[in-house]
Design a protein around this motif. Sequence first.
Motif: not given
Length: 148
Positions: A11-12, A14-15, A17, A22
Amino acid sequence: MLEEKIYQDFIAARKAKEKVSSDLLGIIRSELKNKAIDLKKDKVDDTEGLTGLKKQQKRLLDTKKSIAQSQRNDLIANTNQEIALLEKYLPKPLADDELIKIIEIAISDANASSIKDMGRVMKEVIAKVGVRADSKKVSQIVKEKLSA
């Protein structure tokens, strides 16, 4: 738990980018989910998860070898980044002297005297070291010790 840590890092990433992180963590999560389904569980335990991560590491190392022949530096750098990320989740590998000591103890405990006893020794050593040592390396050292 390992699976939860991977999810939080996914999740981190993904956030933030971070595509490479990811993507790799997504693949790892999928593999862990598939393994849980195969085992008819909701989640894999840490030991099963580490085994899956070790397999992924071997795949990446094999990929790196094949990419090195093509001399594609961009792909090599990407693979190195994936390997480094994966190593964050794996336990530190055993030093050679520690591994040799464990093997010598296993040989002694199993009363092994020849190469015919290799299976018993390997079973005991792998049970003790888990994913902290490469099984090919363990096999090579056990073979050397039993042949001497």
